[in-house]
Design a protein around this motif. Structure first.
Motif, short mmCIF file in Angstrom:
data_model
loop_
_atom_site.label_atom_id
_atom_site.label_comp_id
_atom_site.label_asym_id
_atom_site.label_seq_id
_atom_site.Cartn_x
_atom_site.Cartn_y
_atom_site.Cartn_z
N LEU A 1 -1.16 -15.16 15.00
CA LEU A 1 -0.61 -13.82 15.20
C LEU A 1 0.68 -13.62 14.41
N LYS A 2 1.48 -14.68 14.29
CA LYS A 2 2.72 -14.58 13.54
C LYS A 2 2.47 -14.15 12.11
N TRP A 3 1.46 -14.75 11.47
CA TRP A 3 1.17 -14.41 10.08
C TRP A 3 0.45 -13.08 9.97
N ILE A 4 -0.37 -12.75 10.95
CA ILE A 4 -1.03 -11.44 10.93
C ILE A 4 0.01 -10.33 11.02
N SER A 5 1.02 -10.52 11.85
CA SER A 5 2.05 -9.49 12.01
C SER A 5 2.79 -9.23 10.71
N LEU A 6 2.90 -10.24 9.86
CA LEU A 6 3.63 -10.06 8.60
C LEU A 6 2.87 -9.16 7.62
N THR A 7 1.55 -8.99 7.82
CA THR A 7 0.80 -8.10 6.92
C THR A 7 1.27 -6.66 7.04
N TYR A 8 1.92 -6.33 8.17
CA TYR A 8 2.39 -4.96 8.38
C TYR A 8 3.58 -4.60 7.49
N PHE A 9 4.10 -5.58 6.76
CA PHE A 9 5.14 -5.26 5.79
C PHE A 9 4.60 -4.37 4.67
N ALA A 10 3.29 -4.26 4.57
CA ALA A 10 2.71 -3.31 3.62
C ALA A 10 3.17 -1.89 3.91
N TYR A 11 3.63 -1.65 5.14
CA TYR A 11 4.11 -0.32 5.52
C TYR A 11 5.36 0.11 4.76
N ILE A 12 6.03 -0.83 4.13
CA ILE A 12 7.19 -0.46 3.31
C ILE A 12 6.78 0.57 2.25
N LEU A 13 5.55 0.46 1.79
CA LEU A 13 5.05 1.43 0.81
C LEU A 13 4.92 2.82 1.42
N GLY A 14 4.88 2.90 2.76
CA GLY A 14 4.87 4.20 3.42
C GLY A 14 6.20 4.90 3.32
N VAL A 15 7.27 4.14 3.08
CA VAL A 15 8.58 4.73 2.87
C VAL A 15 8.73 5.20 1.43
N ILE A 16 8.13 4.45 0.51
CA ILE A 16 8.31 4.72 -0.93
C ILE A 16 7.37 5.79 -1.45
N SER A 17 6.11 5.73 -1.04
CA SER A 17 5.09 6.57 -1.68
C SER A 17 5.21 8.07 -1.44
N PRO A 18 5.64 8.57 -0.23
CA PRO A 18 5.72 10.03 -0.07
C PRO A 18 6.67 10.73 -1.04
N GLY B 1 -10.15 2.39 -2.62
CA GLY B 1 -10.18 1.14 -3.38
C GLY B 1 -9.51 0.00 -2.63
N GLY B 2 -8.37 0.30 -1.99
CA GLY B 2 -7.68 -0.73 -1.22
C GLY B 2 -8.49 -1.21 -0.04
N ALA B 3 -9.14 -0.28 0.66
CA ALA B 3 -9.95 -0.67 1.81
C ALA B 3 -11.11 -1.58 1.40
N LEU B 4 -11.74 -1.28 0.28
CA LEU B 4 -12.85 -2.10 -0.18
C LEU B 4 -12.39 -3.50 -0.60
N LEU B 5 -11.16 -3.62 -1.08
CA LEU B 5 -10.63 -4.94 -1.44
C LEU B 5 -10.53 -5.87 -0.24
N THR B 6 -10.37 -5.29 0.96
CA THR B 6 -10.23 -6.12 2.16
C THR B 6 -11.53 -6.84 2.53
N LEU B 7 -12.63 -6.48 1.88
CA LEU B 7 -13.90 -7.15 2.15
C LEU B 7 -14.00 -8.50 1.47
N GLY C 1 -5.11 -5.14 -1.08
CA GLY C 1 -5.87 -4.02 -0.55
C GLY C 1 -5.12 -3.26 0.53
N LEU C 2 -4.45 -3.98 1.43
CA LEU C 2 -3.68 -3.33 2.49
C LEU C 2 -2.50 -2.54 1.93
N CYS C 3 -1.87 -3.07 0.90
CA CYS C 3 -0.78 -2.33 0.25
C CYS C 3 -1.31 -1.04 -0.37
N ALA C 4 -2.49 -1.12 -0.98
CA ALA C 4 -3.10 0.08 -1.56
C ALA C 4 -3.50 1.07 -0.47
#
Length: 410
Positions: free
Chosen positions: A258-275, A300-306, A316-319
């Protein structure tokens, strides 16, 4: 920081009052969105502890969003008629109380009840914040204040997910929520201390029925209904991916803690930059093309997660985050540019459809996860994206909009 003397001019970015207002609302947004999304990485933990399916545990995400929707309507209506600062302050107190109560809940049902109460009052900040800024801040500085508020939304969602996931892996979910509640207490104190009093608020003087009719008029506009649908569908995809991602990554071939899974949410930083980047891009190529680009990046990002490779999944999650926040900002900007009157009401309905998508993406997508796994979640993407493309091509404004980000997420 000292209080600014009362004057009869709206705040600009040169005034200390502006930064007090922006800072206080930023604290409120951090609290609200960290509390709302704190449960998302923990769903496998609750599924194991209470012997639940993934879909049942996802109720902890969907129920607060479902009660948040009437909260947006009720608290938004009250704030327009009786005052915005009072609504925000009282709402934060109720949210704070629910956060301190959660670690002591001994059953799943009690947690769900507390989350329902929390969800209603989580709506207080988003329901009143933009109206407060429109009243108190000069139009030349509203864009900056809005960007700070939106960025705080994204950072709240990021910090809530990462902190609770990481601390739960190290200690327990009860400890993680005590830490979150303590942070919420500090954020609430800063909110109360920083928030300037309303100077230009004028309560509704007309009849209640007249005000309600004014809000409902947008539901007769087919263009706006299509845009509300777009907001709903992109959120279904986005929430479905992030809700069932912890279940996906704890399985082989990843087998992450769970510790490492939680770190994947750092992809949300792009939610600050992209708008804001999308806002600038829309001034060059228009809202429609910018939103189309966002949808392609999301797909495209969602398909990369496969893929089996963890690096490709992270890319993919960053995309996914980049594409979603571009699409969301352009859809909401189109609502603002399409509505010819009662623009705040139109934006409110978009926000309601947006959170309805969170609820549907949390528990509704669980049926696909239970039966087909991650491939089932991705199949929803394959079905929805062409529909989104159709709505975007027909309903999203072509015009170039230099201020898309300023109007978009209000």
């Amino acid at each position: 920081m000292t209080n600014q003397p009362v004057n009869n001019k709206p705040y600009t970015s040169k005034d200390s009052g502006f930064w007090r207002a922006a800072g206080s609302l930023g604290c409120g947004a951090l609290l609200v969105f960290s509390a709302l999304y704190a449960f998302q990485p923990l769903l496998p933990v609750f599924a194991t502890e209470f012997n639940l399916t993934a879909t049942t545990s996802s109720i902890l995400m969907s129920t607060p969003v479902m009660t948040m929707i009437p909260g947006l309507l009720v608290l938004g209506f009250i704030s327009d008629r009786y005052g915005r600062t009072a609504v925000m302050k009282v709402s934060l107190l109720f949210v704070l109380a629910t956060l301190f109560a959660m670690p002591f809940a001994e059953s799943f049902l009690l947690l769900v009840v507390i989350r329902c109460i929390e969800g209603f009052f989580l709506a207080g900040i988003p329901a009143a914040a933009m109206g407060y800024l429109a009243d108190e801040v000069d139009p030349s500085s509203v864009g900056l204040a809005t960007s700070i508020f939106i960025g705080s939304n994204a950072m709240g969602g990021l910090s809530g997910r990462v902190a609770t996931g990481y601390l739960t892996d190290l200690y327990s979910w009860e400890i993680s929520f005590l830490v979150l509640a303590t942070f919420a207490l500090v954020a609430t104190l800063f909110f109360y201390w920083l928030l300037p009093a309303s100077r230009f608020f004028e309560g509704g003087s007309g009849g209640v029925i007249k005000d309600i009719k004014g809000m409902l008029i947008h539901l007769t506009d087919r263009r706006l209904l299509a845009l509300f649908t777009v907001g709903f569908l992109i959120q279904v995809i986005f929430t479905g991916i992030w809700t069932y991602l912890p279940f996906y990554l704890e399985q082989d071939p990843y087998a992450l803690s769970l510790k490492w899974i939680s770190l994947t949410y750092f992809a949300y930083i792009l939610g600050v930059i992209s708008p804001p980047v999308a806002g600038r891009l829309s001034s060059e190529i228009g809202l429609r093309r910018t939103m189309m680009a966002g949808l392609f990046i999301l797909a495209g990002g969602a398909l990369l997660t496969l893929n089996d490779g963890y690096t490709l999944v992270m890319i993919g999650l960053c995309a996914v985050c980049t594409g979603f926040f571009i699409s969301h900002s352009m859809a909401s900007a189109s609502v603002a540019s399409t509505a010819e009157h009662h623009k705040s009401g139109a934006s409110s309905f978009y926000l309601i459809s947006y959170y309805a998508g969170v609820a549907a993406g949390s528990s509704g997508v669980g049926v696909l996860w239970d039966r087909l796994g991650w491939v089932g979640v991705m199949s929803l993407l394959i079905l929805i994206v062409p529909l989104l493309m159709l709505f975007t091509n027909k309903r999203v404004s072509k015009r170039h909009n230099r201020y898309a980000i300023e109007e978009g997420l209000k």
